[in-house]
Design a protein around this motif. Structure first.
Motif, PDB file in Angstrom:
ATOM      1  N   UNK A  70      -4.744  -6.622  -6.316  1.00 35.17           N
ATOM      2  CA  UNK A  70      -4.032  -5.462  -6.854  1.00 35.17           C
ATOM      3  C   UNK A  70      -4.971  -4.521  -7.635  1.00 35.17           C
ATOM      4  N   UNK A  71      -4.409  -3.384  -7.980  1.00 35.31           N
ATOM      5  CA  UNK A  71      -5.182  -2.328  -8.646  1.00 35.31           C
ATOM      6  C   UNK A  71      -5.848  -2.849  -9.920  1.00 35.31           C
ATOM      7  N   UNK A  72      -7.096  -2.506 -10.091  1.00 38.99           N
ATOM      8  CA  UNK A  72      -7.847  -2.816 -11.314  1.00 38.99           C
ATOM      9  C   UNK A  72      -8.045  -4.307 -11.563  1.00 38.99           C
ATOM     10  N   UNK A  87       2.530  -0.143 -11.654  1.00 37.82           N
ATOM     11  CA  UNK A  87       2.821  -0.506 -10.262  1.00 37.82           C
ATOM     12  C   UNK A  87       3.870   0.424  -9.652  1.00 37.82           C
ATOM     13  N   UNK A  94      -9.582  -1.984  -7.695  1.00 40.25           N
ATOM     14  CA  UNK A  94      -9.982  -3.395  -7.577  1.00 40.25           C
ATOM     15  C   UNK A  94     -11.479  -3.445  -7.311  1.00 40.25           C
ATOM     16  N   UNK A 147      -6.120   7.308 -10.257  1.00 42.33           N
ATOM     17  CA  UNK A 147      -5.603   7.032  -8.922  1.00 42.33           C
ATOM     18  C   UNK A 147      -4.096   7.204  -8.941  1.00 42.33           C
ATOM     19  N   UNK A 153      -0.694  -3.440 -18.075  1.00 44.97           N
ATOM     20  CA  UNK A 153      -0.175  -3.518 -16.710  1.00 44.97           C
ATOM     21  C   UNK A 153       1.347  -3.446 -16.774  1.00 44.97           C
ATOM     22  N   UNK A 189      -4.081   3.791 -12.744  1.00 49.81           N
ATOM     23  CA  UNK A 189      -3.456   3.699 -11.419  1.00 49.81           C
ATOM     24  C   UNK A 189      -1.960   3.924 -11.557  1.00 49.81           C
ATOM     25  N   UNK A 226      -6.455  -2.903  -3.448  1.00 54.77           N
ATOM     26  CA  UNK A 226      -5.866  -1.684  -4.013  1.00 54.77           C
ATOM     27  C   UNK A 226      -6.872  -0.869  -4.831  1.00 54.77           C
ATOM     28  N   UNK A 227      -6.506   0.345  -5.187  1.00 51.57           N
ATOM     29  CA  UNK A 227      -7.429   1.205  -5.923  1.00 51.57           C
ATOM     30  C   UNK A 227      -7.897   0.555  -7.232  1.00 51.57           C
ATOM     31  N   UNK A 252      -2.555   0.289 -15.570  1.00 53.91           N
ATOM     32  CA  UNK A 252      -1.968   0.179 -14.233  1.00 53.91           C
ATOM     33  C   UNK A 252      -0.449   0.274 -14.306  1.00 53.91           C
ATOM     34  N   UNK A 265       0.843  -1.203   0.000  1.00 54.71           N
ATOM     35  CA  UNK A 265       0.000   0.000   0.000  1.00 54.71           C
ATOM     36  C   UNK A 265       0.873   1.246   0.000  1.00 54.71           C
ATOM     37  N   UNK A 316      -7.995   2.845 -16.935  1.00 58.35           N
ATOM     38  CA  UNK A 316      -7.846   1.487 -16.395  1.00 58.35           C
ATOM     39  C   UNK A 316      -6.499   0.847 -16.712  1.00 58.35           C
ATOM     40  N   UNK A 368      -2.986  -7.104 -11.117  1.00 58.02           N
ATOM     41  CA  UNK A 368      -3.786  -6.092 -11.815  1.00 58.02           C
ATOM     42  C   UNK A 368      -4.368  -6.622 -13.119  1.00 58.02           C
ATOM     43  N   UNK A 399     -14.551  -2.456 -14.656  1.00 60.09           N
ATOM     44  CA  UNK A 399     -13.213  -2.269 -15.226  1.00 60.09           C
ATOM     45  C   UNK A 399     -13.119  -2.547 -16.725  1.00 60.09           C
TER      46      UNK A 399
END
Lengths: 321, 321, 321
Positions: free
Chosen positions: C147-149, A153, C132, A115, A169, A133, C129-130, A151, A94, A149, C166, B149
């Motif tokens: 994880x995100x998304x 990391x 998700x 985000x 991603x 994100x 996560x954001x 991502x 986080x 949408x 993600x 999503x």
């Protein structure tokens, strides 16, 4: 930073020496002073002789090769021990509530519903769309578009003038684990990142895994289509083109201007010469050393050989051979 | 709308004539008056003779074929010039804050956390789930479900009674670029859209790219499984079925009720007859003109031939041939 | 719960008997009292004899085999009738505003921008996560990271100590439909779920479809890489490993510690023995009954045979055979 004692404790390796500070894990070749490495495959024994690691997980029969100034952490399963130790260096999942607010350059628009985590830095004139994100400490250059949408990391770096399309991603965990003798798996935490240089476009729902150690690297001007997989620790050379549904397994390196055709794939730990072209469905399992050739087929051969072979098979089918 | 002068300026093509207004770019075949087109591949020279384009990028040796009422923009690299010009017509990335609020039909439920942009129109009795993104000016019919999503890019059209599953991306950029002589790539902005007709289901994490010009078209009743790739400017015929991990490269057209087996793929610019079935892993590189046949293998052959060939290869393996 | 009368009405099957309550649809083998099943493929006629279903869609020529205590719903197209009936049991798409607030265990952190629906239960020390999405009534164990998304559809179950990366989608609809004689498709609503046991990691943009009836099951310790497809009603055995871009069609069952190489795939309804390894690109179309072997190629053969065959083909290419 952890102590070697903590590390050997979690790995379950006996160690009675002095407990130095350990800053991370790495390959033999890339390890710096203060890092721990491992030797699992004997073909890398030369890397052991020249490593800068401070300590090395090593099997009993290889222990004799560990240079005197390096601590040997002797165990029958060095890769498994590395896996167990890797958790110590995993970054937090986080965002850190105490970290700085994102730095956002002039002219950048961050949509409602995007985000953007603390600690991240976003350049000028970027667009970050809803649902995108941007993880903690991620860095985005100037004029880059992160579509809805997508991502990115934590800790990953995206250059300037890039486009990351929806659902892509960047920086998910590489597929790394050690398997125990009873068949269970121990995760190797993927503590590296992804670095994407300038002028790169990544298609929708493609995936670029973060490195176990160090960085997965996508160099300048690369074009990645949709649904492409880039494994951890890969290096994709400048202006390379990866067509839809192609894939690179971990640690493979493409030279500049390599073309991966649709649904083609390369095994891991390969080096591909610059300006190599792979036809659709090419299956690559060995290094390619000579530049400017065209390959296809699985097993891989020169594309003209593959065409010739298919012609011969057509003759066999007709009973003429 | 831009002027031809602006267009030739950005493309770096010399043009001394009158500066007419240009409304967009298009293929020779689809171009309308006021649009600019290009001729890169000599096999399309007949399209040049019948095009309605107002101006055409063309190489010096082809310039003689440009009809008298069409402006010839002569350059050694017409496709590259088109790419450079395409940026002029790119729609804005972000929503226009001045555009109208989304129009939402009766009975439609938009979940908290769904992202519906200005200028979009959503029909009756739809469900838009959290994290779904409906871009600017997108149009959604009645009774359609956009799952969590999923992403629908700007200007795309989704019909009635459709389902777009999570992570699917409709309308991301097609994989279009021109490569310069030094090996760098220039993006062809994808200024078209995707049109999905009624009763279409798109599986999770599948991708349907928007057209470079015009529309990528998914016709009524099509069923697309997960992780399927549809390239830009494809046409997928009514009731066609695309099984997981199959893919179509750009501009390929499937007739109605075509079946693409799992991991099968088609190269670009092909036409496939209605009611054709492709077995899993089929690799399609030529048009299919006759309907109602079953194909497999790569290179493609009738599925029964492929089975026969495999039987012969099994004999070879056993040393009987 | 619906009545048999409602069900036969929507399916368009004539039924004049008593209208019992029907709780759902299921396969012959798994159906319980109160459920309706179907017999489409005659090779499953033995399942008809032992089923616990209360009523069965069946073709006229098979009706004679329906046991006396089971209601025969006779129609020329039993699978199509099942499809038509399946809509009756589809769960609601949106969350129920009257359902309970999510239950969230101690130590769990749900990021701003994460979407957790009513009726869901999340264990201790999880990270969500954001972006998700955790659907209605989904259950997440302890120490799990979403994880995100990433998306977990309604009613799905994820165990403890799991990581869902993600863009991964758990619980999207299986690819199920019946095709009418005119070539249109009728959706079989996917009314089951996905159950993921403990210690499972799912890579980015992979997809695990929910079951038509019952559960798609990912057992303990499984490792799934990026862009992998798991069809509806599959069972993936403990500690199995699925490398990137591999896929399983519906209802295939892997034993424990099976390895699916990159881009390998299995057809549907297969059973694979434990400890089987499939090389990259393996194409599996039959059951594998013996454990601990290594296979490759398409059609599938033992990997050493495939290597031998390729060597022979290389000789053919050189004109030596």
């Amino acid at each position: 930073m952890v102590t070697l004692e903590e590390l050997t404790d979690i790995a379950g390796v006996r160690y009675d020496g002095v407990s130095i500070d350990i800053s991370g894990l790495n390959t033999l070749r890339d390890a710096k002073k203060g890092e721990v490495s491992f030797l699992e495959n004997k073909k890398y024994v030369n890397d052991l002789l020249s490593t800068h690691a401070s300590a090395v997980f090593v099997s009993p029969d290889m222990a004799v090769h560990v240079p005197k100034d390096i601590i040997a952490l002797v165990d029958e399963e060095p890769y498994l021990k590395l896996a167990l130790a890797s958790k110590l260096f995993a970054p937090p999942v986080m965002e850190d509530e105490g970290a700085a607010e994102p730095q956002v350059g002039e002219g950048t628009e961050i949509a409602a519903g995007a985000m953007v985590c603390r600690g991240s830095i976003i350049g000028k004139n970027c667009y970050i769309l809803p649902g995108a994100y941007i993880g903690p400490n991620a860095v985005i250059g100037d004029n880059t578009i992160i579509y809805a949408n997508a991502t990115v990391y934590r800790d990953c770096v995206v250059g300037s003038n890039c486009m990351i399309h929806s659902g892509a991603v960047v920086g998910s965990d590489g597929f790394g684990f050690a398997t125990t003798r009873t068949g269970t798996h121990v995760k190797i935490y993927q503590n590296g990142n992804v670095v994407i240089e300038d002028d790169v476009e990544i298609g929708s729902n493609s995936t670029v895994d973060r490195a176990a150690f160090g960085s997965t690297l996508i160099k300048q001007g690369v074009r990645i289509d949709n649904l492409v997989q880039i494994g951890h620790n890969c290096v994709v050379g400048e202006y390379s083109v990866l067509v839809s549904q192609s894939g690179l397994a971990g640690s493979t390196e493409l030279g500049r201007n390599v073309v991966m055709g649709g649904q083609s794939a390369a095994a891991g730990h390969l080096k591909i010469a610059p300006f190599t072209q792979f036809a659709a469905r090419a299956g690559i399992t060995n290094d390619v050393k000579e530049s400017h050739k065209v390959y296809g087929g699985f097993p891989l051969m020169e594309q003209r050989s593959w065409l010739k072979l298919q012609a011969k098979l057509a003759r066999i089918l007709k009973g003429k051979s």
